[in-house]
Scaffold this motif. Structure first.
Motif, mmCIF file in Angstrom:
data_model
loop_
_atom_site.group_PDB
_atom_site.id
_atom_site.type_symbol
_atom_site.label_atom_id
_atom_site.label_comp_id
_atom_site.label_asym_id
_atom_site.label_seq_id
_atom_site.Cartn_x
_atom_site.Cartn_y
_atom_site.Cartn_z
ATOM 1 N N CYS A 29 25.916 33.874 -26.418
ATOM 2 C CA CYS A 29 27.311 33.455 -26.540
ATOM 3 C C CYS A 29 27.917 33.874 -27.877
ATOM 4 C CB CYS A 29 27.412 31.934 -26.418
ATOM 5 S SG CYS A 29 26.837 31.267 -24.839
ATOM 6 N N PRO A 30 29.167 34.340 -27.863
ATOM 7 C CA PRO A 30 29.869 34.589 -29.123
ATOM 8 C C PRO A 30 30.046 33.277 -29.881
ATOM 9 C CG PRO A 30 30.984 35.631 -27.267
ATOM 10 C CD PRO A 30 29.955 34.705 -26.687
ATOM 11 N N ARG A 31 30.074 33.336 -31.183
ATOM 12 C CA ARG A 31 30.173 32.118 -31.992
ATOM 13 C C ARG A 31 31.607 31.602 -32.070
ATOM 14 N NH1 ARG A 31 27.668 31.457 -38.115
ATOM 15 N NH2 ARG A 31 28.159 29.250 -38.388
ATOM 16 N N GLU A 32 32.588 32.468 -31.938
ATOM 17 C CA GLU A 32 34.001 32.068 -32.045
ATOM 18 C C GLU A 32 34.317 31.000 -30.996
ATOM 19 O OE1 GLU A 32 38.027 31.845 -30.888
ATOM 20 O OE2 GLU A 32 36.634 33.058 -29.702
ATOM 21 N N ASP A 33 35.075 29.960 -31.361
ATOM 22 C CA ASP A 33 35.253 28.766 -30.548
ATOM 23 C C ASP A 33 35.688 29.051 -29.112
ATOM 24 O OD1 ASP A 33 34.465 27.176 -32.611
ATOM 25 O OD2 ASP A 33 36.397 26.202 -32.941
ATOM 26 N N LYS A 34 36.738 29.837 -28.931
ATOM 27 C CA LYS A 34 37.267 30.069 -27.587
ATOM 28 C C LYS A 34 36.259 30.806 -26.716
ATOM 29 C CE LYS A 34 41.279 31.840 -25.053
ATOM 30 N NZ LYS A 34 42.615 32.478 -25.173
ATOM 31 N N ALA A 35 35.674 31.870 -27.252
ATOM 32 C CA ALA A 35 34.684 32.645 -26.492
ATOM 33 C C ALA A 35 33.425 31.823 -26.242
ATOM 34 C CB ALA A 35 34.339 33.938 -27.241
ATOM 35 N N LEU A 36 33.040 30.985 -27.208
ATOM 36 C CA LEU A 36 31.879 30.122 -27.034
ATOM 37 C C LEU A 36 32.123 29.128 -25.901
ATOM 38 C CD1 LEU A 36 29.116 29.034 -27.867
ATOM 39 C CD2 LEU A 36 30.252 27.695 -29.662
ATOM 40 N N GLU A 103 36.298 23.584 -24.051
ATOM 41 C CA GLU A 103 36.956 23.853 -25.322
ATOM 42 C C GLU A 103 36.054 23.367 -26.460
ATOM 43 O OE1 GLU A 103 40.808 22.088 -25.391
ATOM 44 O OE2 GLU A 103 41.569 23.283 -23.711
ATOM 45 N N VAL A 104 35.802 24.249 -27.397
ATOM 46 C CA VAL A 104 34.959 23.924 -28.545
ATOM 47 C C VAL A 104 35.830 23.871 -29.787
ATOM 48 C CG1 VAL A 104 33.011 24.656 -29.975
ATOM 49 C CG2 VAL A 104 32.962 25.063 -27.499
ATOM 50 N N ASP A 105 35.693 22.806 -30.562
ATOM 51 C CA ASP A 105 36.374 22.687 -31.857
ATOM 52 C C ASP A 105 35.293 22.458 -32.906
ATOM 53 O OD1 ASP A 105 37.801 21.918 -34.165
ATOM 54 O OD2 ASP A 105 39.479 21.209 -32.937
ATOM 55 N N SER A 106 34.873 23.555 -33.545
ATOM 56 C CA SER A 106 33.753 23.482 -34.483
ATOM 57 C C SER A 106 34.111 22.688 -35.736
ATOM 58 C CB SER A 106 33.287 24.885 -34.855
ATOM 59 O OG SER A 106 34.376 25.667 -35.326
ATOM 60 N N GLN A 110 33.561 18.829 -31.872
ATOM 61 C CA GLN A 110 33.904 18.278 -30.562
ATOM 62 C C GLN A 110 33.886 19.340 -29.472
ATOM 63 O OE1 GLN A 110 37.258 15.204 -29.950
ATOM 64 N NE2 GLN A 110 38.255 17.118 -29.417
ATOM 65 N N VAL A 111 33.422 18.940 -28.299
ATOM 66 C CA VAL A 111 33.461 19.788 -27.100
ATOM 67 C C VAL A 111 34.138 18.977 -25.989
ATOM 68 C CG1 VAL A 111 32.112 20.961 -25.321
ATOM 69 C CG2 VAL A 111 31.365 21.050 -27.712
ATOM 70 N N ILE A 112 35.138 19.565 -25.363
ATOM 71 C CA ILE A 112 35.816 18.907 -24.242
ATOM 72 C C ILE A 112 35.667 19.790 -23.009
ATOM 73 C CG2 ILE A 112 37.995 18.049 -23.321
ATOM 74 C CD1 ILE A 112 38.892 17.466 -26.142
ATOM 75 N N ALA A 113 35.054 19.240 -21.962
ATOM 76 C CA ALA A 113 34.830 19.986 -20.713
ATOM 77 C C ALA A 113 35.666 19.387 -19.600
ATOM 78 C CB ALA A 113 33.352 19.955 -20.338
ATOM 79 N N SER A 114 36.312 20.252 -18.833
ATOM 80 C CA SER A 114 37.074 19.821 -17.652
ATOM 81 C C SER A 114 36.254 20.128 -16.413
ATOM 82 C CB SER A 114 38.418 20.556 -17.587
ATOM 83 O OG SER A 114 39.193 20.291 -18.739
ATOM 84 N N LEU A 115 36.015 19.113 -15.580
ATOM 85 C CA LEU A 115 35.204 19.250 -14.382
ATOM 86 C C LEU A 115 36.031 18.991 -13.140
ATOM 87 C CD1 LEU A 115 32.116 17.053 -15.438
ATOM 88 C CD2 LEU A 115 32.567 19.429 -16.038
ATOM 89 N N TYR A 116 35.586 19.565 -12.032
ATOM 90 C CA TYR A 116 36.182 19.248 -10.724
ATOM 91 C C TYR A 116 35.067 18.836 -9.782
ATOM 92 C CZ TYR A 116 38.392 19.649 -6.186
ATOM 93 O OH TYR A 116 38.851 19.385 -4.913
ATOM 94 N N ILE A 117 35.244 17.670 -9.140
ATOM 95 C CA ILE A 117 34.277 17.176 -8.157
ATOM 96 C C ILE A 117 35.013 17.041 -6.821
ATOM 97 C CG2 ILE A 117 32.603 15.384 -7.606
ATOM 98 C CD1 ILE A 117 32.704 14.526 -10.555
ATOM 99 N N PRO A 118 34.628 17.821 -5.809
ATOM 100 C CA PRO A 118 35.359 17.772 -4.525
ATOM 101 C C PRO A 118 35.404 16.371 -3.922
ATOM 102 C CG PRO A 118 33.888 19.661 -4.583
ATOM 103 C CD PRO A 118 33.556 18.827 -5.781
#
Length: 248
Positions: A29-36, A103-106, A110-118
């Motif tokens: 993985c790239p280290r930069e926040d968006k790409a990570l 989304e990673v905010d180094s 903080q890491v914020i993940a958006s999930l979808y559950i059918p």
């Protein structure tokens, strides 16, 4: 397969020495926040199919079915006053989730993940007593419920974990789950001592007012999903060096 492993190993050697990249299991993985964040999304989605049976070696419990021992609800608003409890609740559907975005905010750690559950399907035992528009209501039996189109947000706070004689590992300090339900339905069997007319009327009322019921059941469900995802995050982040992700 051997050639693929050799290529992967070679890539890890090349990129592992480059501080612009991070080895995350089989993902580079790239280290930069968006790409990570994009890379972590792909990595987490590769873990999801394993959730059904769990990953015992990493302390990740099975989530099919997901078990919720007990839920107690007190509803009192205007003409409605109901106390209900739900026990031995089994939930199916969590392993069908997909990570939509990470989304990673180094700087904020903080890491914020958006999930979808059918959908999430629930089955268990219930006990209910109270009044509905001056009508006494009671029931004791099996219940079924279904949540559809669930958008969940997982907020992870990162930290450090000491490694003996080595650099600090990345750690998942806390993990919180919140979700929004698109639609929900429920059926309670054996209401009013098995009176089908009153039981059908009550189930109809519950399903017409599903948002209130969904809100009451939501917190225990969020806690149950949190208990599944926290060990997964603990293992996933522990393979990384804290200094590779966290900024001062």
């Amino acid at each position: 397969m051997t050639k693929i492993l050799l290529i992967l190993t070679a890539l890890q050697v090349v990129y592992g020495s480059n501080k612009s990249f991070i080895n995350f299991g089989s993902f580079i993985c790239p280290r930069e926040d968006k790409a990570l964040g994009q890379c972590l999304r792909n990595a987490f989605n590769s873990y999801v199919p394993q959730l059904a049976t769990g990953v015992p070696e990493y302390g990740v419990p099975p989530c099919e079915p997901l078990l919720v021992p007990a839920i107690s609800i007190q509803q009192s608003a205007g003409p409605i006053s109901v106390t209900s409890s739900y026990t031995d609740v089994s939930v199916t559907g969590p392993s069908k989730m997909r990570v939509k975005n990470v989304e990673v905010d180094s700087k904020k750690h903080q890491v914020i993940a958006s999930l979808y559950i059918p959908e999430l399907r629930m089955k268990g035992n219930y006990n209910l007593k109270g009044q509905l528009f001056m009508l006494p209501i009671e029931g004791d039996g099996v219940f079924y419920a279904k949540y559809d189109d669930i958008d969940a947000t997982v907020t992870i706070i990162l930290g450090r974990k000491r490694r003996p004689n080595s650099v600090d590992a990345l750690a998942c300090k806390s993990l919180e789950v919140k979700f929004h339900v698109g639609n929900a339905s429920m059926k309670l069997e054996n209401l009013f001592g098995g009176d089908s007319d009153l039981g059908n009327a009550m189930n109809k009322f519950l399903n017409e007012n599903w948002e209130k019921l969904s809100n009451e059941l939501q917190a225990p469900m969020e806690k149950a999903l949190q208990d599944v995802l926290k060990p997964l995050a603990d293992h996933a982040f522990s393979i990384l060096d804290a200094d590779d992700v966290l900024l001062p």
